[in-house]
Design a protein around this motif. Structure first.
Motif, PDB file in Angstrom:
ATOM      1  N   MET A   1       0.855  -1.175   0.000  1.00  0.00           N
ATOM      2  CA  MET A   1       0.000   0.000   0.000  1.00  0.00           C
ATOM      3  C   MET A   1       0.899   1.235   0.000  1.00  0.00           C
ATOM      4  O   MET A   1       1.867   1.301   0.746  1.00  0.00           O
ATOM      5  N   ASN A   2       0.554   2.204  -0.771  1.00  0.00           N
ATOM      6  CA  ASN A   2       1.315   3.443  -0.873  1.00  0.00           C
ATOM      7  C   ASN A   2       0.987   4.315   0.335  1.00  0.00           C
ATOM      8  O   ASN A   2      -0.174   4.623   0.604  1.00  0.00           O
ATOM      9  N   ASN A   3       2.022   4.736   1.072  1.00  0.00           N
ATOM     10  CA  ASN A   3       1.818   5.530   2.286  1.00  0.00           C
ATOM     11  C   ASN A   3       1.200   6.884   2.004  1.00  0.00           C
ATOM     12  O   ASN A   3       0.511   7.436   2.850  1.00  0.00           O
ATOM     13  N   GLU A   4       1.441   7.456   0.827  1.00  0.00           N
ATOM     14  CA  GLU A   4       0.849   8.757   0.518  1.00  0.00           C
ATOM     15  C   GLU A   4      -0.673   8.671   0.451  1.00  0.00           C
ATOM     16  O   GLU A   4      -1.360   9.618   0.781  1.00  0.00           O
ATOM     17  N   LYS A   5      -1.224   7.553   0.026  1.00  0.00           N
ATOM     18  CA  LYS A   5      -2.679   7.386  -0.040  1.00  0.00           C
ATOM     19  C   LYS A   5      -3.275   7.203   1.355  1.00  0.00           C
ATOM     20  O   LYS A   5      -4.469   7.363   1.534  1.00  0.00           O
ATOM     21  N   ARG A   6      -2.433   6.869   2.327  1.00  0.00           N
ATOM     22  CA  ARG A   6      -2.914   6.702   3.700  1.00  0.00           C
ATOM     23  C   ARG A   6      -3.037   8.031   4.418  1.00  0.00           C
ATOM     24  O   ARG A   6      -3.697   8.115   5.437  1.00  0.00           O
ATOM     25  N   LEU A   7      -2.404   9.057   3.927  1.00  0.00           N
ATOM     26  CA  LEU A   7      -2.423  10.349   4.597  1.00  0.00           C
ATOM     27  C   LEU A   7      -3.514  11.234   3.985  1.00  0.00           C
ATOM     28  O   LEU A   7      -3.447  11.587   2.816  1.00  0.00           O
ATOM     29  N   TRP A   8      -4.517  11.558   4.803  1.00  0.00           N
ATOM     30  CA  TRP A   8      -5.662  12.317   4.321  1.00  0.00           C
ATOM     31  C   TRP A   8      -5.745  13.635   5.074  1.00  0.00           C
ATOM     32  O   TRP A   8      -5.469  13.714   6.272  1.00  0.00           O
ATOM     33  N   ASN A   9      -6.194  14.672   4.368  1.00  0.00           N
ATOM     34  CA  ASN A   9      -6.447  15.942   5.034  1.00  0.00           C
ATOM     35  C   ASN A   9      -7.906  15.954   5.523  1.00  0.00           C
ATOM     36  O   ASN A   9      -8.670  15.006   5.282  1.00  0.00           O
ATOM     37  N   LEU A  10      -8.293  17.020   6.211  1.00  0.00           N
ATOM     38  CA  LEU A  10      -9.642  17.082   6.786  1.00  0.00           C
ATOM     39  C   LEU A  10     -10.735  17.029   5.723  1.00  0.00           C
ATOM     40  O   LEU A  10     -11.794  16.436   5.932  1.00  0.00           O
ATOM     41  N   THR A  11     -10.493  17.620   4.568  1.00  0.00           N
ATOM     42  CA  THR A  11     -11.482  17.599   3.492  1.00  0.00           C
ATOM     43  C   THR A  11     -11.719  16.163   3.026  1.00  0.00           C
ATOM     44  O   THR A  11     -12.863  15.748   2.799  1.00  0.00           O
ATOM     45  N   GLU A  12     -10.655  15.399   2.895  1.00  0.00           N
ATOM     46  CA  GLU A  12     -10.801  14.000   2.473  1.00  0.00           C
ATOM     47  C   GLU A  12     -11.475  13.169   3.565  1.00  0.00           C
ATOM     48  O   GLU A  12     -12.243  12.241   3.273  1.00  0.00           O
TER      49      GLU A  12
END
Length: 156
Positions: A1-12
């Motif tokens: 799993m790509n770690n960048e896809k695991r990091l979400w901002n409040l909008t997401e």
């Protein structure tokens, strides 16, 4: 799993059906801090925050059940209003007490039993040559009917 896809901002994170301010409150209450920043935008690990954004709200106090009212004052006001309504209905004789109800049912049953005895006596008086066997059959049928009435009254 790509770690960048695991990091979400409040909008997401709004995909969890909460507004950003609510998400901030929930994460703060859970003690979760952003794991990274993109510029000044905080990023959260979605795997870490998902359990806090999907769980059912936890009852925050051990207060008694308020029957759907938001505050104890609203519940108290409702109960007081219902008590006043009942008092007014009693004053207007729209409702009666349990004792009055039971007394009325007792009088009703006594009247029905008295009727049975009077019917048999009147038949004997009006028809002097009636067969005693027929009177016994009539009494048995009346007793059966009286039991049915009593059973129905118990179900009220």
């Amino acid at each position: 799993m790509n770690n960048e896809k695991r990091l979400w901002n409040l909008t997401e994170l709004e995909l969890f059906d909460y507004h950003r301010s609510t998400i901030r409150k929930k994460l703060k209450a859970a003690g979760i801090e952003p794991v990274a920043f993109k510029g000044s935008t905080p990023l959260y690990d979605v795997i870490q925050v998902a359990p806090y954004l999907t769980q059912a709200p936890v009852k925050e106090s051990d207060a008694p059940d308020l029957m759907g009212f938001k505050t104890a004052a609203e519940l108290r006001a409702y109960i007081q209003a219902q008590s006043e309504k009942l008092s007014l209905m009693q004053d207007a004789r729209e409702v009666i007490s349990k004792d009055e109800y039971e007394n009325e049912i007792g009088r009703l049953i006594a009247t029905i039993k008295s009727f049975k005895d009077k019917v048999i006596t009147r038949i004997e008086t009006v028809i002097p040559d009636v067969d005693p066997h027929n009177l016994e059959d009539l009494e048995r049928l009346l007793n059966f009917d009286l039991k049915a009435v009593a059973d129905e009254l118990k179900n009220l």
